[in-house]
Write a protein that holds these residues in place. Structure first.
Motif, PDB file in Angstrom:
ATOM      1  N   SER B  90       7.243 -22.429 -35.932  1.00 42.57           N
ATOM      2  CA  SER B  90       8.306 -22.848 -36.842  1.00 42.57           C
ATOM      3  C   SER B  90       8.505 -21.832 -37.951  1.00 42.57           C
ATOM      4  O   SER B  90       9.620 -21.432 -38.267  1.00 42.57           O
ATOM      5  CB  SER B  90       7.956 -24.216 -37.417  1.00 42.57           C
ATOM      6  N   GLU B  91       7.405 -21.398 -38.514  1.00 40.06           N
ATOM      7  CA  GLU B  91       7.455 -20.451 -39.615  1.00 40.06           C
ATOM      8  C   GLU B  91       8.043 -19.119 -39.181  1.00 40.06           C
ATOM      9  O   GLU B  91       8.834 -18.506 -39.897  1.00 40.06           O
ATOM     10  CB  GLU B  91       6.021 -20.233 -40.112  1.00 40.06           C
ATOM     11  N   ILE B  94      12.076 -19.763 -38.351  1.00 40.69           N
ATOM     12  CA  ILE B  94      13.069 -20.195 -39.335  1.00 40.69           C
ATOM     13  C   ILE B  94      13.700 -18.990 -40.026  1.00 40.69           C
ATOM     14  O   ILE B  94      14.862 -19.031 -40.413  1.00 40.69           O
ATOM     15  CB  ILE B  94      12.446 -21.179 -40.357  1.00 40.69           C
ATOM     16  N   GLY B  97      16.709 -18.153 -38.403  1.00 35.60           N
ATOM     17  CA  GLY B  97      17.688 -19.239 -38.323  1.00 35.60           C
ATOM     18  C   GLY B  97      17.503 -20.135 -37.116  1.00 35.60           C
ATOM     19  O   GLY B  97      18.391 -20.893 -36.758  1.00 35.60           O
ATOM     20  N   VAL B  98      16.355 -20.028 -36.492  1.00 35.84           N
ATOM     21  CA  VAL B  98      16.114 -20.798 -35.272  1.00 35.84           C
ATOM     22  C   VAL B  98      15.309 -22.060 -35.585  1.00 35.84           C
ATOM     23  O   VAL B  98      14.313 -22.000 -36.294  1.00 35.84           O
ATOM     24  CB  VAL B  98      15.356 -19.940 -34.241  1.00 35.84           C
TER      25      VAL B  98
END
Lengths: 336, 336
Positions: B90-91, B94, B97-98
Motif C-alpha cells: 500500500s505504501e 499510493i 496513485g494506485v
DNA sequence: TTTGCCTGGGAAAAGGGTTTCCCACGACCA
DNA sequence: TGGTCGTGGGAAACCCTTTTCCCAGGCAAA
C-alpha cells in the motif's frame, strides 16, 4: 467463425453482433431488465457465456453511480485488532459484489488525506474507518463526505454509526465466570487509565463485583501498561502483602500471560489457587500459556462483517440510527 | 454566481462552462497536454480549484485503460506475515496513485475465484499474490491472466516474479552472530521438516557451521512445530544428555520464546551460558522475552513495497526477468 | 495581396455500458 | 377493412473524461 473481433476483451458489442441483436437488447437480456422474449434472452445469454463476456465494471459504474467498492481506512499498523475486522468486512461485502480498498494511514494526516482523495476520486460507495482505540479519532475529518461512513473501533461523530465490542458486557462475563468458580478476592490488572476501554472494563468489573451475592472482597483495579512485563510486576505487587487474590481479571491477554508466568514462577497454581481470565482472545498468546488462557473474545471478525453490512444498508438508502452499537463479546473457556 | 449547476459532483463540464472554454480545452489545460496559452491554462486551473473539481477516476480509466488499482490476494488469515507485506504494498503504491483491493481468500478456491473475477471485472492493472508459505500455492491458477501478477511469500510459476526473504542469508547471519560470540556448540531448533523454509534455514545453518573457523561442534537440527511448547520440549531434550549447547538458533520467535523460558526455569542464564537467536522479529514476542530476543527480521514491509513497485514496472511495460528474487534479512541484536 | 505556417482552441469520437423512449408488427375486435 | 392494443426490439442519449483531428485567424514572407 464465432468469436470476438480481436484478442481484446470481449464487450457487449461483440455479444450483440454475434447474437444478431442491438446492444440495448443484449444489455437488457443479460441484466434481466426490459421486455425480451424468452428465446432471445436465452440466445443472448448463451452467446455471452460462450464468448466469456464479463461486463466492464468501470463502464457500468459510470452510469449506475455505484462502483461496488468501499474504502477501509485503518490506523492500526500492527493490525492485531484491525486484521480480523478487515477480514470480516471483506467477507461480508464480497457476497454483495463489493470490493474493499485497503488504506493503511498510520496516523499520518497527509497520508490519510491522500488516501481519502484517492478513494473519493475512485468513486467508492462508502467508507469504513477503523482504528485500535475508541478514544482516538482518525487524523482526518470524515464529516460531510459525499458517501456514507461507518466507524469501527474508532471514534466517530455522534450522528454516525460506530461499532464497538461491548466491553462492559465482556468484562461482566469475565467477572461472573470467576465468581461462579467460587472466587472471592478478585482483582483487575489492566492497561493505562488513559485508555477509555481500560476505564470502561474497570467500571464494569467494579459493578459486577458489587452486585454479586454473596458479596466478594472489595474491588481492586491496578492500572499499568498493556504488557507482559506489567503482568509480572502486578503479581509481585499483589503478592507482597498478606492478602492474595484468588481470581485475576486481566485487561488483555498479554498482561494475563505475564501474570500466569509470574504465578508459576512463584509456585502459585493456576487455576487451583488462582483463576485467570484475559481479554482479546489473541489465540497466539492465549493458546500458548500454561495452562491455556480463559479469555474474552471481542468477535472482531463479526464486528467487521456487521460494519460492512451496515455500510451497504446506508449506501442503499436505508437510514440507520447513528450512535454507538455495542456488539457482544464471548467468553472462551480454556484451562486457566 | 459562480458555481456548479447543481449540488451534484462537479464535472469537467462545469469547469469548462464557467471558464468559458470547451471541455477539450479544459481537459488539456488540467492535464498539461495539448497547446494552450499560459493565461487560459491558468484561468481554467483557477476555476477548477475554486470549484473543487476532481476528475472521476472511473471515467478516466475507461479511456486510459489504466484503472490505477491492483488486487492483493492473500491466503494468510492470521496476517502475521501478510500484514507487513500489505502495508508495504500500500505504501509503495499510493505514491503512484494506485489503490489496493484487499482480498482475503482463506484457502477457499471458490472464494478465490469470486474475488479474482471481481478484480478482473473492476479492471485492476495487476495482481499481487501473497501467502504465508512459499511451498503452498494459492488455490487458483493465475496463469494467463490479462494482467501481470507478482508473487510474494507464495509459490508462483517459474516465469513470474516471486519475492521472498533470503532465508539462507538470514540463517547464515544468525549463525555467524553466534559464532562471533564465541559459541561453539550451536544447535538449530525449528519447525516441521515439511516446511521448505525450515529445511532451507537448516541447510544454511549447517553450511554456515561447516565453513566456520575454528570448526565448531557438529551441526544438530531439531525439527518440531512452530510453537513455544516445542521450544520447551527441545530444551528438555537437549539438557537431558551430558553435552549442552551454548548457542541456539531458533526457527522462529515463538520457539525462541519457549526456549528462553525453559532455560530460565532450569536456571540456565541467557545470554551468559547460552546465546539465543530467533527468526521473524515478531516484535510483540521478541521484545517481551526476558532478555529481549536477538532475532532475524525478514523486512517484510520492504518486501511488500518491492512487490508493489515491481508490479508497477510490469504494468508500465517493463519486462522484469522472472524467477525467485531473494530480499536480504537483517539481524536485530537485542539482549539474548 | 496571396501564400504558408503557426498557434490556440473546439467538435466529435471513443471508451463500454445502461436506460429512455419510440417504433413496427401482429393479433384482436368492431 | 380499419382501429386499438400489447409485445419485442432498436436508436440514441447519457455517464465523464481523453484524444484525435481539424479549423480559424494572425502574422510573416514572397
Amino acid at each position: 467463425m464465432i468469436g470476438p473481433t480481436s484478442s481484446e476483451r470481449v464487450t457487449i458489442y461483440d455479444v450483440a453482433r454475434i447474437a444478431e441483436v442491438s446492444v440495448a437488447t443484449a444489455s437488457k437480456a443479460l441484466n434481466g431488465t426490459g421486455r425480451i422474449s424468452e428465446q432471445t434472452r436465452d440466445r443472448i445469454k448463451r452467446v455471452a457465456q460462450q464468448l466469456g463476456f464479463r461486463p466492464n465494471a468501470l463502464a457500468r459504474s459510470l452510469t449506475s453511480k455505484r462502483s461496488f467498492t468501499v474504502g477501509l481506512l485503518t490506523d492500526d499498523t500492527y493490525g492485531r485488532f484491525t486484521l480480523p475486522v478487515m477480514a470480516g468486512v471483506s467477507e461480508g461485502l464480497i457476497d454483495h459484489g463489493v470490493s474493499v480498498f485497503l488504506c493503511a494511514v498510520e496516523g499520518n494526516p497527509d497520508l490519510t488525506r491522500i488516501h481519502l482523495d484517492a478513494l473519493l476520486d475512485k468513486q467508492v460507495d462508502g467508507i469504513i474507518a477503523t482504528g485500535k482505540r475508541l478514544d482516538k479519532p482518525l487524523p482526518v475529518d470524515l464529516h460531510n463526505l459525499p458517501v456514507p461512513v461507518v466507524y469501527a473501533l474508532t471514534a466517530g461523530p455522534a450522528d454516525a454509526v460506530t461499532l464497538v465490542p461491548d466491553d462492559r458486557q465482556g468484562a461482566i462475563q469475565a467477572v461472573q465466570h470467576l465468581i461462579a468458580r467460587q472466587r472471592r478476592r478478585i482483582v483487575h490488572v489492566t492497561g493505562p487509565e488513559t485508555f477509555e476501554v481500560a476505564r470502561e472494563r474497570a467500571r464494569a468489573y467494579v459493578d459486577a463485583l458489587r452486585s454479586a451475592e454473596p458479596a466478594p472482597a472489595e474491588p481492586c483495579v491496578l492500572y499499568g501498561t498493556w504488557s507482559e512485563r506489567w503482568g509480572h510486576e502486578a503479581v509481585a505487587r499483589l503478592w507482597s502483602g498478606p492478602d492474595h487474590p484468588d481470581g485475576i481479571f486481566c485487561g488483555n491477554d498479554q498482561i494475563a500471560r505475564g501474570v500466569i508466568d509470574a504465578l508459576r514462577e512463584r509456585g502459585v497454581r493456576v487455576p487451583a489457587d488462582v483463576s485467570i481470565v484475559g481479554f482479546d482472545n489473541w489465540e497466539i498468546v492465549a493458546e500458548q500459556t500454561r495452562p491455556p488462557l480463559t479469555t474474552i473474545d471481542m468477535n472482531l471478525k463479526e464486528l467487521g462483517r456487521q460494519a460492512g453490512l451496515t455500510l451497504i444498508r446506508s449506501i442503499t438508502g436505508e437510514r440507520a440510527p447513528g450512535g454507538l452499537w455495542k456488539l457482544p463479546c464471548s467468553l472462551i473457556v480454556r484451562g486457566s
